[in-house]
Design an enzyme around this catalytic site. Structure first.
Site, mmCIF file in Angstrom:
data_model
loop_
_atom_site.group_PDB
_atom_site.id
_atom_site.type_symbol
_atom_site.label_atom_id
_atom_site.label_comp_id
_atom_site.label_asym_id
_atom_site.label_seq_id
_atom_site.Cartn_x
_atom_site.Cartn_y
_atom_site.Cartn_z
ATOM 1 N N GLU A 284 0.747 -1.064 0.099
ATOM 2 C CA GLU A 284 0.127 -0.016 0.047
ATOM 3 C C GLU A 284 0.873 1.106 -0.009
ATOM 4 O O GLU A 284 0.613 2.277 0.886
ATOM 5 C CB GLU A 284 -0.895 -0.172 1.263
ATOM 6 C CG GLU A 284 -0.339 -0.086 2.550
ATOM 7 C CD GLU A 284 0.060 -1.378 3.170
ATOM 8 O OE1 GLU A 284 0.386 -2.388 2.593
ATOM 9 O OE2 GLU A 284 0.387 -1.381 4.453
ATOM 10 N N HIS A 308 -8.102 -3.899 -1.135
ATOM 11 C CA HIS A 308 -7.442 -4.041 0.195
ATOM 12 C C HIS A 308 -6.309 -2.975 0.140
ATOM 13 O O HIS A 308 -6.268 -2.402 1.093
ATOM 14 C CB HIS A 308 -6.671 -5.451 -0.145
ATOM 15 C CG HIS A 308 -5.902 -5.767 1.237
ATOM 16 N ND1 HIS A 308 -6.311 -6.352 2.220
ATOM 17 C CD2 HIS A 308 -4.469 -5.131 1.630
ATOM 18 C CE1 HIS A 308 -5.181 -6.555 3.313
ATOM 19 N NE2 HIS A 308 -4.313 -5.808 2.706
ATOM 20 N N HIS A 312 -6.068 0.583 2.810
ATOM 21 C CA HIS A 312 -4.874 0.862 3.387
ATOM 22 C C HIS A 312 -4.741 2.429 3.562
ATOM 23 O O HIS A 312 -3.996 2.961 4.460
ATOM 24 C CB HIS A 312 -3.647 0.243 2.976
ATOM 25 C CG HIS A 312 -3.310 -1.101 3.703
ATOM 26 N ND1 HIS A 312 -3.279 -1.360 5.017
ATOM 27 C CD2 HIS A 312 -3.224 -2.326 3.269
ATOM 28 C CE1 HIS A 312 -3.152 -2.651 5.340
ATOM 29 N NE2 HIS A 312 -3.132 -3.121 3.952
ATOM 30 N N GLU A 331 -3.953 -4.602 9.164
ATOM 31 C CA GLU A 331 -4.464 -5.464 8.333
ATOM 32 C C GLU A 331 -5.913 -6.018 8.663
ATOM 33 O O GLU A 331 -6.551 -6.139 7.779
ATOM 34 C CB GLU A 331 -3.350 -6.781 8.445
ATOM 35 C CG GLU A 331 -2.012 -6.402 7.614
ATOM 36 C CD GLU A 331 -1.994 -5.752 6.471
ATOM 37 O OE1 GLU A 331 -3.105 -6.006 5.514
ATOM 38 O OE2 GLU A 331 -1.137 -5.116 6.069
ATOM 39 N N ASP A 388 9.093 -9.134 10.289
ATOM 40 C CA ASP A 388 8.866 -9.680 8.899
ATOM 41 C C ASP A 388 8.688 -11.161 8.791
ATOM 42 O O ASP A 388 8.159 -11.819 7.796
ATOM 43 C CB ASP A 388 10.000 -9.211 8.111
ATOM 44 C CG ASP A 388 9.921 -7.843 7.439
ATOM 45 O OD1 ASP A 388 8.534 -7.380 7.119
ATOM 46 O OD2 ASP A 388 10.873 -7.134 7.374
ATOM 47 N N TYR A 396 -4.966 -10.578 9.891
ATOM 48 C CA TYR A 396 -5.902 -10.345 8.733
ATOM 49 C C TYR A 396 -7.237 -10.778 8.921
ATOM 50 O O TYR A 396 -8.299 -10.015 9.216
ATOM 51 C CB TYR A 396 -5.358 -10.899 7.485
ATOM 52 C CG TYR A 396 -4.038 -10.325 6.982
ATOM 53 C CD1 TYR A 396 -2.890 -10.756 7.536
ATOM 54 C CD2 TYR A 396 -4.119 -9.408 5.872
ATOM 55 C CE1 TYR A 396 -1.666 -10.046 6.815
ATOM 56 C CE2 TYR A 396 -3.048 -9.025 5.316
ATOM 57 C CZ TYR A 396 -1.806 -9.195 5.642
ATOM 58 O OH TYR A 396 -0.799 -8.629 5.080
#
Ligand code: BES
Ligand code: ZN
Length: 617
Positions: A284, A308, A312, A331, A388, A396
């Site tokens: 995003e 999606h 964001h 998310e 990460d 989500y």
């Protein structure tokens, strides 16, 4: 009065959560920055892109605000060579030191400043371990003629290409001047030109304050096509037509999003469709979503990814998770918003199917982690871990379910009003889980104990597993799909199943609902009837290949190899390599394919797959 109202909630809080409620840490332990001392408010970047050396070189000028006569500025770097540092417009040289490297966090850069210093200039080059950057050879692009570079800064990779305060809780505006080979075009997550120039020098401006993880740059042989009044797409010339066709609904999605939660605050919304090694579906980056070409299915069926990334622009880019522990605020909210856009643009049936697919992912993820795993909580404790590596479907889809539950309990109108106000109230600010929950109680629950009991906020946010009041999406279309699977399993030939006009989500659900193990004759029959091996839809191919691997369906191996060597999207790579690695033969095959494919993959993907295959680079 207020105190009295607060009391029952406080009791509830203590009673449900005394042992499990960790002390939420607002401090971002994944950054060396000390924003409470000196904070960077603006970045001016002046860099040259060198494809021969695979290096960015230049100067980052940071405008700073010193909170109280502090004498040092602390920045994040990783793998950067710092050539010199100066302070002020007059560029007086100053002392600096680099701390010891810390795994994945990089090195702290400590710069001596004076209490009156308001500008710090860092001269630097990127290093070989600049994991944000992927330098592609011409052969790795669609058109095979020119090299390509793109960045991926989220979560903590901005520091591998820009010395900065790399924490989502710190925001800055930015400007940039990027020099690249004259035959290429540079674009950023900022105001971009919509025409290429001949000098190879591009300037950029981002006037909204953003966190460093939204810094982004792409350089390649690009062309631009408008999609509407304020949207368009950049990509390589040979992909442009397909991309513009696929993304034709972008403007409609922006309108739908604005109708839900207020004006789009970033001016233009453009996309860039990157070469296939881009490790994510989408990213995003403000004003310029980065997207994988694997969404170009030819029938616009995978564009909820645009919904999606666009969402964001509110959840994430406007109101930002303060630390990566609060990732679900980015998310989960975005998945909720995405499906509301889906519903507005493509209808309720489609949105519900997407929600069902998400529910499936969520249940699988909880099964994989185990219901007692701390990683099944919305609020994460990433202490000592690389954010990460720790992202999962929980943020989500559990995040989505939580918000949907609140919507169901308070009613859509009230919830929409609440969300709209939330985005406005906290625009351009960061948010912690604790602060969100306090705001939720203050604005929406308002002391309604019945409502508290129905929702069970703390259980959702801080406890493991899935609360039993989790909403259940309903889809008649999926019920029919399941019936067809049952018919097939009880002897009805595949080609006689009622599958005419099935949409992509229905095919995905069909493939997911098939028995875990099947005979060769069954796989043959399915493929003869539905041509999965010829599909051009990445999501369908992915589901099919899972069966190919589990059933050792040799006829599918060429397709498996082609898929794994032609794109680098981690969401597809990870489960496929994982499944392969479960058997000895599979592992052998995986390693053979990986040896070929690895040079094409981005560092984000190789770091994941290296681990799965225990690969020594
Ligand atoms: N911001 C994420 C991608 C990301 C997350 C990058 C964490 C680095 C660390 C992006 O918005 C995203 O969620 N992408 C998804 C697409 C989506 C439709 C769920 C993806 O890439 O698959
Ligand atoms: Zn996202």
């Amino acid at each position: 009065m207020k105190k009295l109202i607060l009391l029952p909630w406080t009791l509830l809080w203590i009673s449900c959560s005394s042992s499990i409620q960790p002390d939420p840490i607002d401090h971002d332990e994944h950054s060396f920055a000390r924003p409470e001392e000196v904070v960077v408010t603006h970045l001016d970047l002046d860099i040259e892109v060198n494809f021969t050396k695979k290096e960015l070189t230049g100067k980052a000028s940071l405008s700073i605000k010193n909170k109280k006569n502090f004498r040092q500025l602390h920045l994040d770097t990783r793998g950067l060579a710092i050539h010199k540092v100066t302070i002020g417009k007059e560029e007086k040289s100053t002392a600096f030191q680099l701390g010891n490297p810390v795994r994945y966090l990089g090195q702290e850069l400590i710069i001596d400043i004076e209490p009156s210093t308001d500008l710090v200039n860092v001269y630097y080059s990127t290093g070989a371990e600049a994991d944000a950057l992927q330098w592609l050879e011409p052969a790795q692009t669609a058109d095979k003629k020119h090299p390509f570079l793109f960045t991926q800064s989220q979560a903590i990779l901005a520091r591998t290409w820009v010395p900065c305060q790399d924490s989502p809780g710190i925001r800055m505006t930015y400007s940039a001047r990027v020099k690249c080979p004259t035959e290429l075009w540079a674009v950023m997550s900022a105001e971009n030109d919509t025409v290429k120039n001949d000098e190879g020098i591009y300037t950029f401006k981002m006037t909204n304050p953003i966190p460093a993880y939204l810094l982004a740059l792409a350089v390649g042989d690009l062309k631009f096509q408008s999609l509407g009044q304020r949207s368009g797409v950049y990509t390589e010339p040979s992909v442009l037509g397909r991309a513009a066709y696929e993304l034709a609904d972008t403007e409609k999605m922006i309108e739908a999003a604005e109708k839900l939660y207020g004006p789009y605050r970033w001016g233009r919304y453009d996309l860039i469709v990157l070469p296939p090694s881009f490790p994510f579906g989408g990213m995003e980056n403000p004003r310029l979503t980065f997207a994988t070409p694997t969404i170009l299915a030819g029938d616009r069926s995978l564009v909820s990814l645009v919904a999606h990334e666009l969402a964001h622009s509110w959840s994430g880019n406007l109101v930002t998770n303060a630390t990566w522990n609060d990732f679900w605020l980015n998310e989960g909210f975005t998945c909720y918003f995405e499906r509301r856009i889906d519903e507005a643009v493509f209808g309720k049936e489609f949105a519900e199917m997407e929600a069902k697919l998400g529910e499936h992912d969520l249940l699988e993820q909880i099964k994989e982690f185990g219901p007692d795993s701390a990683d099944t909580r919305l609020w994460l404790n990433l202490h000592g871990r690389n954010p990460d590596d720790a992202g999962s479907d929980i943020a989500y889809d559990k995040g989505y379910s939580f918000l949907r539950l609140i919507e169901e309990k308070v009613g859509r109108d009230r919830f929409d009003q609440f969300l709209k106000k939330y985005f406005n109230t906290f625009a351009f600010q960061s948010m912690t889980t604790k602060k969100f929950i306090a705001y939720l109680r203050e604005e929406l629950i308002q002391g309604d104990l019945e409502l508290e009991k129905k929702i069970r906020i703390d259980e959702w946010a801080y406890q493991t597993g899935l609360p039993d009041n989790c909403p259940k999406p309903q889809s008649d279309a999926f019920t029919n799909v399941e019936e067809q699977v049952r018919s097939w399993m009880t002897g009805k030939p595949a080609k006689e199943l009622m599958s005419t006009n099935w949409s992509t989500p229905e095919w995905r659900h069909f493939l997911r609902s098939l028995p875990a193990t099947m005979k060769k004759t069954q796989m043959d029959e399915l493929d003869a009837a539905f041509k999965f091996s010829k599909s051009g839809n990445s999501e369908i191919i992915f589901e099919w290949l899972n069966h190919v691997i589990v059933n050792k369906y040799e006829a599918g191996y060429p397709q498996l190899e082609t898929f794994l060597t032609s794109m680098g999207r981690r969401k597809f790579l990870k489960p496929l390599y994982q499944k392969l690695a479960e058997t000895q033969d599979g592992l052998q095959m995986a390693k053979k394919i990986y040896a070929k494919a690895r040079p094409m993959y981005h560092a984000v993907s190789t770091s994941t797959i290296d681990e799965i295959l225990k690969w020594k680079a």
